[in-house]
Scaffold this motif. Sequence first.
Motif, PDB file in Angstrom:
ATOM      1  N   ALA A 177       1.229  -1.438   0.194  1.00  0.00           N
ATOM      2  CA  ALA A 177      -0.128   0.003   0.199  1.00  0.00           C
ATOM      3  C   ALA A 177       1.023   1.349   0.235  1.00  0.00           C
ATOM      4  CB  ALA A 177      -1.101  -0.066   1.295  1.00  0.00           C
ATOM      5  N   ALA A 178       2.094   1.011   0.565  1.00  0.00           N
ATOM      6  CA  ALA A 178       3.286   2.163   0.810  1.00  0.00           C
ATOM      7  C   ALA A 178       2.701   2.628  -0.651  1.00  0.00           C
ATOM      8  CB  ALA A 178       4.340   1.804   0.616  1.00  0.00           C
ATOM      9  N   GLY A 179       3.389   2.558  -1.590  1.00  0.00           N
ATOM     10  CA  GLY A 179       3.744   2.639  -3.403  1.00  0.00           C
ATOM     11  C   GLY A 179       2.188   2.775  -4.155  1.00  0.00           C
ATOM     12  N   ALA A 180       0.744   2.739  -3.548  1.00  0.00           N
ATOM     13  CA  ALA A 180       0.072   3.224  -4.616  1.00  0.00           C
ATOM     14  C   ALA A 180      -0.100   4.837  -5.009  1.00  0.00           C
ATOM     15  CB  ALA A 180      -1.050   2.946  -3.033  1.00  0.00           C
ATOM     16  N   ARG A 181       0.453   5.466  -3.598  1.00  0.00           N
ATOM     17  CA  ARG A 181       0.370   6.720  -4.630  1.00  0.00           C
ATOM     18  C   ARG A 181       1.644   6.702  -4.188  1.00  0.00           C
ATOM     19  NH1 ARG A 181      -2.842  10.804  -1.082  1.00  0.00           N
ATOM     20  NH2 ARG A 181      -4.263  10.835  -1.717  1.00  0.00           N
ATOM     21  N   VAL A 182       2.489   7.932  -5.168  1.00  0.00           N
ATOM     22  CA  VAL A 182       4.247   8.410  -5.830  1.00  0.00           C
ATOM     23  C   VAL A 182       4.169   9.371  -5.866  1.00  0.00           C
ATOM     24  CG1 VAL A 182       3.983   6.317  -6.668  1.00  0.00           C
ATOM     25  CG2 VAL A 182       3.387   8.005  -8.722  1.00  0.00           C
ATOM     26  N   VAL A 183       5.104  10.310  -5.310  1.00  0.00           N
ATOM     27  CA  VAL A 183       5.555  11.716  -5.167  1.00  0.00           C
ATOM     28  C   VAL A 183       6.628  11.705  -7.018  1.00  0.00           C
ATOM     29  CG1 VAL A 183       6.529  13.624  -4.516  1.00  0.00           C
ATOM     30  CG2 VAL A 183       5.362  12.417  -3.296  1.00  0.00           C
ATOM     31  N   VAL A 184       6.549  12.283  -7.487  1.00  0.00           N
ATOM     32  CA  VAL A 184       7.506  12.167  -8.480  1.00  0.00           C
ATOM     33  C   VAL A 184       8.205  13.897  -8.490  1.00  0.00           C
ATOM     34  CG1 VAL A 184       8.791  12.536 -11.148  1.00  0.00           C
ATOM     35  CG2 VAL A 184       6.262  10.808  -9.952  1.00  0.00           C
ATOM     36  N   GLU A 185       9.463  13.720  -8.511  1.00  0.00           N
ATOM     37  CA  GLU A 185      10.116  15.575  -7.842  1.00  0.00           C
ATOM     38  C   GLU A 185      11.769  15.413  -8.493  1.00  0.00           C
ATOM     39  OE1 GLU A 185      10.470  15.563  -3.757  1.00  0.00           O
ATOM     40  OE2 GLU A 185      12.990  14.858  -3.095  1.00  0.00           O
ATOM     41  N   GLU A 186      11.435  16.265  -8.975  1.00  0.00           N
ATOM     42  CA  GLU A 186      12.863  17.566  -9.437  1.00  0.00           C
ATOM     43  C   GLU A 186      14.257  16.591  -9.084  1.00  0.00           C
ATOM     44  OE1 GLU A 186      14.918  21.741  -9.239  1.00  0.00           O
ATOM     45  OE2 GLU A 186      12.939  21.323  -8.210  1.00  0.00           O
ATOM     46  N   ALA A 187      15.306  16.214  -9.045  1.00  0.00           N
ATOM     47  CA  ALA A 187      16.422  15.333  -8.943  1.00  0.00           C
ATOM     48  C   ALA A 187      17.259  17.139  -8.590  1.00  0.00           C
ATOM     49  CB  ALA A 187      16.673  14.667  -9.581  1.00  0.00           C
ATOM     50  N   LEU A 188      17.886  17.107  -7.202  1.00  0.00           N
ATOM     51  CA  LEU A 188      18.498  18.199  -6.535  1.00  0.00           C
ATOM     52  C   LEU A 188      19.873  17.462  -6.671  1.00  0.00           C
ATOM     53  CD1 LEU A 188      16.276  19.493  -4.086  1.00  0.00           C
ATOM     54  CD2 LEU A 188      16.941  20.229  -6.261  1.00  0.00           C
ATOM     55  N   SER A 189      21.170  17.950  -6.529  1.00  0.00           N
ATOM     56  CA  SER A 189      22.275  17.681  -6.342  1.00  0.00           C
ATOM     57  C   SER A 189      22.856  18.397  -5.407  1.00  0.00           C
ATOM     58  CB  SER A 189      22.967  17.242  -7.590  1.00  0.00           C
ATOM     59  OG  SER A 189      23.198  18.883  -8.433  1.00  0.00           O
ATOM     60  N   GLY A 190      24.107  18.377  -4.288  1.00  0.00           N
ATOM     61  CA  GLY A 190      24.293  18.891  -3.718  1.00  0.00           C
ATOM     62  C   GLY A 190      24.832  18.187  -2.674  1.00  0.00           C
ATOM     63  N   GLU A 191      25.788  18.202  -1.808  1.00  0.00           N
ATOM     64  CA  GLU A 191      26.164  17.458   0.328  1.00  0.00           C
ATOM     65  C   GLU A 191      24.522  17.302   1.159  1.00  0.00           C
ATOM     66  OE1 GLU A 191      29.797  18.175   1.076  1.00  0.00           O
ATOM     67  OE2 GLU A 191      29.514  17.058   3.153  1.00  0.00           O
ATOM     68  N   GLU A 192      24.717  15.979   1.412  1.00  0.00           N
ATOM     69  CA  GLU A 192      23.394  16.131   2.491  1.00  0.00           C
ATOM     70  C   GLU A 192      23.797  15.989   3.667  1.00  0.00           C
ATOM     71  OE1 GLU A 192      20.513  12.527   1.488  1.00  0.00           O
ATOM     72  OE2 GLU A 192      21.581  12.444  -0.817  1.00  0.00           O
ATOM     73  N   ALA A 193      23.103  16.692   4.557  1.00  0.00           N
ATOM     74  CA  ALA A 193      23.499  16.659   5.740  1.00  0.00           C
ATOM     75  C   ALA A 193      22.221  16.370   6.780  1.00  0.00           C
ATOM     76  CB  ALA A 193      23.910  17.775   6.327  1.00  0.00           C
ATOM     77  N   SER A 194      21.899  16.131   8.350  1.00  0.00           N
ATOM     78  CA  SER A 194      21.210  15.929   8.875  1.00  0.00           C
ATOM     79  C   SER A 194      21.397  16.711   9.670  1.00  0.00           C
ATOM     80  CB  SER A 194      21.073  14.568   9.674  1.00  0.00           C
ATOM     81  OG  SER A 194      21.320  13.524   9.045  1.00  0.00           O
ATOM     82  N   PHE A 195      19.583  17.682  10.448  1.00  0.00           N
ATOM     83  CA  PHE A 195      19.597  18.897  11.101  1.00  0.00           C
ATOM     84  C   PHE A 195      17.945  18.499  11.639  1.00  0.00           C
ATOM     85  CE2 PHE A 195      19.029  23.089  12.111  1.00  0.00           C
ATOM     86  CZ  PHE A 195      19.779  23.455  12.087  1.00  0.00           C
ATOM     87  N   LEU A 196      18.279  18.242  13.212  1.00  0.00           N
ATOM     88  CA  LEU A 196      17.730  17.506  14.141  1.00  0.00           C
ATOM     89  C   LEU A 196      17.422  18.806  15.675  1.00  0.00           C
ATOM     90  CD1 LEU A 196      19.499  14.615  12.559  1.00  0.00           C
ATOM     91  CD2 LEU A 196      17.447  13.873  14.572  1.00  0.00           C
ATOM     92  N   ALA A 197      16.427  19.018  15.425  1.00  0.00           N
ATOM     93  CA  ALA A 197      15.861  19.621  16.494  1.00  0.00           C
ATOM     94  C   ALA A 197      14.410  18.733  17.941  1.00  0.00           C
ATOM     95  CB  ALA A 197      15.237  20.255  16.170  1.00  0.00           C
TER      96      ALA A 197
END
Length: 430
Positions: A177-197
Amino acid sequence: MNVLVVGAGGREHALCWKLNESERVDRILAAPGNGGTAREAENVAVRDDDIDGLIALAKAEQVGLVVVGPEAPLVAGLADALAAEGIPCFGPCAYAAQLEGSKAFAKDVMRAAGVPTAAYQVFDEPEAARAYIRQKGAPLVVKADGLAAGKGVVVAKTVDEALAAIDDMMVRKSFGAAGARVVVEEALSGEEASFLAFCDGEHYALLPSAQDHKAAYEGDTGPNTGGMGAYSPAPVLPQEKYAETAELCIRPILRHLAASGHPFKGVLYAGLMFTKDGPMVLEYNVRFGDPECQPLLMRLDSDLVEIMFACAEGRLTPDMVQVKPETAICVVLAAPGYPGSYPKGMEISGLDAIETGADKLPGVKVFQAGTKVEADRTVTSGGRVLGVTALGATLAEAKARAYEAVAKVGFEGCYFRRDIGDKGIARSGQ
Ligand code: AMP
Ligand code: GLY
């Protein structure tokens, strides 16, 4: 006070270890826990998706705070069920947890709240998704809407790959069921980081930046995993940028959810990509990252119980979260074959020597993930098995210390990446 930690990974071992430092804590229970939580807490055989069982346990043991590690119980409504019983919970309600439980929900909230994110469209029908993909052209990113254990994202370099992802998710229903709906989005590029609050519904208190290593093999190659290592801080997001980044990706979400009547209480995790146009949010998680939690909690200097209560009671202030100046790094040791299928039950060597014995290294802690205690032995029971975590004055020092410890523990066929932290060292020069 008795505290119940829900979950069974390295994150939950780190949570139990840190909560144990608090003078306010009498007993810690871990449900179901692992071989590591058994060293810091009392494991109870209740699964993390058994909401009725967890409520019954919390009542029977007079638990004063429930700390929910993984996303699935939050999405399923554990925090709401605890609230109905008057039991304080660290973790958001099911409505707010949709930020992680539904990628379409998260994107719609980001759009409404004005958070920078990749352009996107949501689809319930494969034919409409295919037409959009053909019209936009590659590269594109296809995401299954629901929870898919970190596997529901395809970064497609060609139109054919994107179309294949639609077939896989929407037609063959590989994620149910998790794939019954999808998001299609623009591919971005760059370095990733996690920011938690930490968030109390209205206010937030920031944790320092961190960086995960999602790919299985060195040089960010191979299949995606839950994370093969992490460190904090991440030089790509330096401290002087924390305040403005939080105003971009944390504050608007808190405001939006509070205004919709579902204030966010718990840890809000923004997965960021630093593009040439500035930081963009790739995703939100509604819990600590695993393995980001391990280095973050090694650096936390404050009482975690105090922070979590302040979140639950809506009286959080930024100064409640004090962090050591050192860098921390966590290297994950995984079972052979992970993230595919892998054997279990291998004996783990070196743990006791590192914890208490002759090989004890300063500033090192081995967090256990997929482990269990069998008779007197600790054996593997999952894909990600250990998270060897170390503090150091610099990232390079922390890295050297962590790998020194990695050399002293292990199990048959164990593998790990040798380049955890290298992007940060390259960027900061130390
Ligand atoms: P998510 O679960 O949404 O974080 O996606 C998992 C991984 O897919 C991220 O850590 C990124 O490496 C990659 N990813 C997700 N969205 C994008 C995007 N719009 N552009 C490029 N890569 C992405
Ligand atoms: N390490 C990434 C996550 O916990 O989702």
